[in-house]
Motif scaffolding. Sequence first.
Motif, short mmCIF file in Angstrom:
data_model
loop_
_atom_site.label_atom_id
_atom_site.label_comp_id
_atom_site.label_asym_id
_atom_site.label_seq_id
_atom_site.Cartn_x
_atom_site.Cartn_y
_atom_site.Cartn_z
N VAL A 84 0.83 -1.20 0.00
CA VAL A 84 0.00 0.00 0.00
C VAL A 84 0.87 1.26 0.00
CG1 VAL A 84 -1.73 1.30 1.32
CG2 VAL A 84 -1.96 -1.17 1.06
N ARG A 85 1.95 1.22 0.71
CA ARG A 85 2.82 2.40 0.81
C ARG A 85 3.60 2.66 -0.47
NH1 ARG A 85 7.29 3.53 5.53
NH2 ARG A 85 7.82 5.62 4.84
N TYR A 86 4.06 1.60 -1.15
CA TYR A 86 4.96 1.79 -2.29
C TYR A 86 4.40 1.35 -3.65
CZ TYR A 86 8.36 2.55 1.38
OH TYR A 86 9.02 3.04 2.48
N GLY A 87 3.30 0.62 -3.66
CA GLY A 87 2.72 0.19 -4.93
C GLY A 87 3.53 -0.91 -5.60
N ARG A 88 3.56 -0.88 -6.93
CA ARG A 88 4.22 -1.96 -7.69
C ARG A 88 5.72 -1.75 -7.85
NH1 ARG A 88 1.31 -4.82 -12.40
NH2 ARG A 88 3.41 -5.61 -12.24
N THR A 89 6.21 -0.56 -7.64
CA THR A 89 7.63 -0.28 -7.83
C THR A 89 8.39 -0.49 -6.52
OG1 THR A 89 7.08 1.34 -9.52
CG2 THR A 89 9.31 1.42 -8.62
N CYS A 90 9.40 -1.32 -6.58
CA CYS A 90 10.20 -1.64 -5.39
C CYS A 90 10.89 -0.39 -4.85
CB CYS A 90 11.23 -2.71 -5.73
SG CYS A 90 12.30 -3.14 -4.34
N PRO A 91 10.72 -0.11 -3.56
CA PRO A 91 11.37 1.08 -2.98
C PRO A 91 12.88 0.90 -2.78
CG PRO A 91 10.24 -0.15 -1.27
CD PRO A 91 9.90 -0.81 -2.58
N TYR A 92 13.36 -0.33 -2.85
CA TYR A 92 14.78 -0.59 -2.64
C TYR A 92 15.60 -0.47 -3.92
CZ TYR A 92 12.94 -2.46 1.71
OH TYR A 92 12.28 -2.60 2.92
N CYS A 93 15.06 -1.01 -5.02
CA CYS A 93 15.86 -1.03 -6.25
C CYS A 93 15.18 -0.36 -7.44
CB CYS A 93 16.26 -2.46 -6.60
SG CYS A 93 14.88 -3.49 -7.16
N GLY A 94 13.91 0.03 -7.27
CA GLY A 94 13.19 0.70 -8.34
C GLY A 94 12.63 -0.23 -9.41
N SER A 95 12.74 -1.51 -9.22
CA SER A 95 12.27 -2.48 -10.20
C SER A 95 10.74 -2.57 -10.20
CB SER A 95 12.85 -3.86 -9.88
OG SER A 95 12.27 -4.84 -10.71
N GLY A 96 10.22 -2.90 -11.35
CA GLY A 96 8.79 -3.17 -11.48
C GLY A 96 8.51 -4.65 -11.55
N GLU A 97 9.55 -5.45 -11.42
CA GLU A 97 9.41 -6.91 -11.44
C GLU A 97 9.00 -7.40 -10.05
OE1 GLU A 97 12.50 -9.20 -13.32
OE2 GLU A 97 13.18 -7.39 -14.36
N THR A 98 7.76 -7.09 -9.69
CA THR A 98 7.26 -7.39 -8.36
C THR A 98 5.94 -8.16 -8.46
OG1 THR A 98 6.05 -5.31 -8.26
CG2 THR A 98 8.30 -5.29 -7.41
N TRP A 99 5.60 -8.85 -7.38
CA TRP A 99 4.32 -9.52 -7.31
C TRP A 99 3.82 -9.55 -5.87
CZ3 TRP A 99 4.50 -14.30 -4.73
CH2 TRP A 99 5.75 -14.89 -4.61
N LEU A 100 2.50 -9.56 -5.75
CA LEU A 100 1.86 -9.53 -4.45
C LEU A 100 2.06 -10.86 -3.74
CD1 LEU A 100 0.08 -7.70 -2.66
CD2 LEU A 100 -1.90 -8.83 -3.69
N LEU A 101 2.62 -10.79 -2.56
CA LEU A 101 2.89 -11.98 -1.76
C LEU A 101 1.70 -12.31 -0.85
CD1 LEU A 101 5.20 -13.99 -1.17
CD2 LEU A 101 6.01 -12.41 0.56
N THR A 102 1.22 -11.30 -0.12
CA THR A 102 0.05 -11.45 0.74
C THR A 102 -0.78 -10.18 0.68
OG1 THR A 102 1.12 -10.57 2.73
CG2 THR A 102 1.24 -12.96 2.39
N GLY A 103 -2.04 -10.31 1.08
CA GLY A 103 -2.89 -9.13 1.17
C GLY A 103 -4.10 -9.14 0.27
#
Length: 114
Positions: A84-103
């Motif tokens: 919720v805080r950062y959305g789809r873009t990783c706050p650590y590396c800026g990557s968009g290669e992310t997926w929802l783990l829980t929630g």
Amino acid sequence: MHEMGIVLHMVKTLNETAKENDLKRIARVTLEVGEVSGIMTDLFEDCFDYFKAKHPIISDCKLVLKTIPAVTWCNSCEKTYETVRYGRTCPYCGSGETWLLTGNECVIKEIEAE
């Protein structure tokens, strides 16, 4: 309003569970709801209250809703973060290669019966 459909499915599950276990009354049900599931908890509670009156086994049932935090996994840096805080873009590396783990879940966690 998909809350009504979810409540209908939950009530059906509660009735089946009561029948399978020879329960006379369900006093409390705890439902875990994902932070980004799209379920509006106030509407969910209203729908549940409406259907309680139509199903004697749950007529006095207390509904407890617990929130499952939304957590996203980054494939690039292999870290998790608050969705919720950062959305789809990783706050650590800026990557968009992310997926929802829980929630995104909606799970009957506990049924308390007599």
